[in-house]
Scaffold this motif. Structure first.
Motif, PDB file in Angstrom:
ATOM      1  N   GLN A 195       5.227   6.123   9.372  1.00 55.61           N
ATOM      2  CA  GLN A 195       5.833   5.861   8.295  1.00 55.61           C
ATOM      3  C   GLN A 195       7.532   6.158   8.541  1.00 55.61           C
ATOM      4  O   GLN A 195       8.058   6.207   7.694  1.00 55.61           O
ATOM      5  CB  GLN A 195       5.471   7.548   7.692  1.00 55.61           C
ATOM      6  CG  GLN A 195       3.875   7.353   7.158  1.00 55.61           C
ATOM      7  CD  GLN A 195       3.417   8.347   6.164  1.00 55.61           C
ATOM      8  OE1 GLN A 195       3.923   9.481   6.514  1.00 55.61           O
ATOM      9  NE2 GLN A 195       2.551   8.196   5.649  1.00 55.61           N
ATOM     10  N   GLU A 227      -0.709   5.490  -3.414  1.00 52.42           N
ATOM     11  CA  GLU A 227      -1.321   6.327  -2.342  1.00 52.42           C
ATOM     12  C   GLU A 227      -2.814   5.196  -1.674  1.00 52.42           C
ATOM     13  O   GLU A 227      -2.836   5.184  -1.077  1.00 52.42           O
ATOM     14  CB  GLU A 227      -1.700   7.564  -2.325  1.00 52.42           C
ATOM     15  CG  GLU A 227      -3.161   7.987  -1.764  1.00 52.42           C
ATOM     16  CD  GLU A 227      -3.115   9.181  -1.953  1.00 52.42           C
ATOM     17  OE1 GLU A 227      -4.638   9.973  -2.077  1.00 52.42           O
ATOM     18  OE2 GLU A 227      -3.028   9.861  -3.650  1.00 52.42           O
ATOM     19  N   GLN A 252      -2.335   1.936  -2.422  1.00 50.65           N
ATOM     20  CA  GLN A 252      -1.733   0.510  -1.734  1.00 50.65           C
ATOM     21  C   GLN A 252      -1.858   1.366   0.465  1.00 50.65           C
ATOM     22  O   GLN A 252      -1.863   0.603   0.787  1.00 50.65           O
ATOM     23  CB  GLN A 252      -0.045   0.457  -2.080  1.00 50.65           C
ATOM     24  CG  GLN A 252       0.769  -0.273  -1.526  1.00 50.65           C
ATOM     25  CD  GLN A 252      -0.097  -1.980  -1.142  1.00 50.65           C
ATOM     26  OE1 GLN A 252      -0.587  -2.433  -1.638  1.00 50.65           O
ATOM     27  NE2 GLN A 252      -0.248  -2.589   0.038  1.00 50.65           N
ATOM     28  N   ALA A 253      -0.693   2.551   0.221  1.00 44.75           N
ATOM     29  CA  ALA A 253      -0.669   3.420   1.489  1.00 44.75           C
ATOM     30  C   ALA A 253      -2.185   3.003   2.466  1.00 44.75           C
ATOM     31  O   ALA A 253      -2.399   2.771   3.529  1.00 44.75           O
ATOM     32  CB  ALA A 253      -0.442   4.882   1.841  1.00 44.75           C
ATOM     33  N   THR A 312      -3.129  -0.038   3.134  1.00 45.59           N
ATOM     34  CA  THR A 312      -2.488  -0.672   4.805  1.00 45.59           C
ATOM     35  C   THR A 312      -2.707   0.121   5.978  1.00 45.59           C
ATOM     36  O   THR A 312      -2.858  -0.676   6.811  1.00 45.59           O
ATOM     37  CB  THR A 312      -0.967  -0.994   4.370  1.00 45.59           C
ATOM     38  OG1 THR A 312      -0.109  -1.064   3.301  1.00 45.59           O
ATOM     39  CG2 THR A 312      -0.158  -0.236   5.347  1.00 45.59           C
ATOM     40  N   ALA A 313      -3.568   1.396   5.502  1.00 43.89           N
ATOM     41  CA  ALA A 313      -4.110   1.492   6.604  1.00 43.89           C
ATOM     42  C   ALA A 313      -5.227   1.664   7.012  1.00 43.89           C
ATOM     43  O   ALA A 313      -5.611   0.778   8.404  1.00 43.89           O
ATOM     44  CB  ALA A 313      -3.763   3.227   6.297  1.00 43.89           C
TER      45      ALA A 313
END
Length: 222
Positions: free
Chosen positions: A221, A102, A104-105, A108-109
């Motif tokens: 995604q 999460e 890392q996500a 990225t976001a």
């Protein structure tokens, strides 16, 4: 004790405050850092993860028993279909416990959304132009006039998407600290507790920005 096991020093653990939300796999609490910065910490409990894994195994065994019995009635087949659906969701549910993924996500976001000229900025401009064209040319008059009005208001509103930033030194597989958003919650605004004008502004932001952003994230995604 869990945060201590995650390597959190005592002075940071002492900043953990009241619970803000709790879901199936994790709990979110207030976190006040030593410099006064307001943050939150999300914790996924190992005990809950073990229990969830056990539950999935029970569903798996029950599904195998039903297949072996091969019962012809519709109720048994319906239950078997439910068990099969639960099994298919196991991978996605168990991944929710890994807060490092999460984090890392979120990084990225944040890069996609908050960088000037980033991908979200271009995607939103494209979506807004397409929405304007559709409302103008595929909706009968006089409703088609709403297309130009909707697009103009969205461009004028210039709602910005912000993504919580993980605090790298306080983030691991089962504990994730991140920045905390300020302001008033969308739920409170839409409920009208802040007045009709704020409610209208929130509705405009939801339809004109939040909905396309969620759609874009899901498309990204996939």
């Amino acid at each position: 004790a869990h945060l201590e096991g995650q390597g959190w020093p005592a002075h940071v653990r002492s900043g953990v405050g009241r619970g803000l939300n709790a879901g199936t796999v994790a709990q979110v609490n207030e976190l006040s850092l030593s410099d006064g910065t307001a943050a939150v910490v999300k914790v996924s409990w190992p005990k809950t993860k073990r229990q969830m894994a056990t539950d999935f195994r029970l569903f798996q065994h029950a599904s195998a028993i039903l297949r072996t019995l091969n019962l012809p009635n519709q109720e048994a087949q319906a239950v078997a279909a439910i068990f099969a659906a639960v099994q298919r969701s196991e991978g996605a549910v168990m991944r929710e416990f890994d807060l490092a993924v999460e984090a890392q996500a979120l990084w990225t976001a944040s890069e996609l959304v908050q960088c000037p000229g980033g991908e979200w900025e271009g995607a939103y401009a494209t979506w807004l132009a397409a929405a304007e064209q559709m409302l103008q040319h595929r909706v009968p008059p006089p409703l088609n006039m709403l297309g130009a009005q909707f697009a103009a208001q969205a461009r004028e509103r210039r709602v910005q998407i912000q993504v919580p930033t993980p605090l790298e030194e306080l983030s691991g597989t089962s504990a994730l600290a991140m920045t905390r958003a300020g302001g008033v919650s969308m739920h409170r605004l839409l409920s009208g507790e802040e007045g009709p004008q704020r409610r209208q502004e929130a509705a405009g932001a939801l339809v004109g920005c939040a909905v396309p952003f969620i759609g874009w994230v899901l498309l990204f995604q996939s």
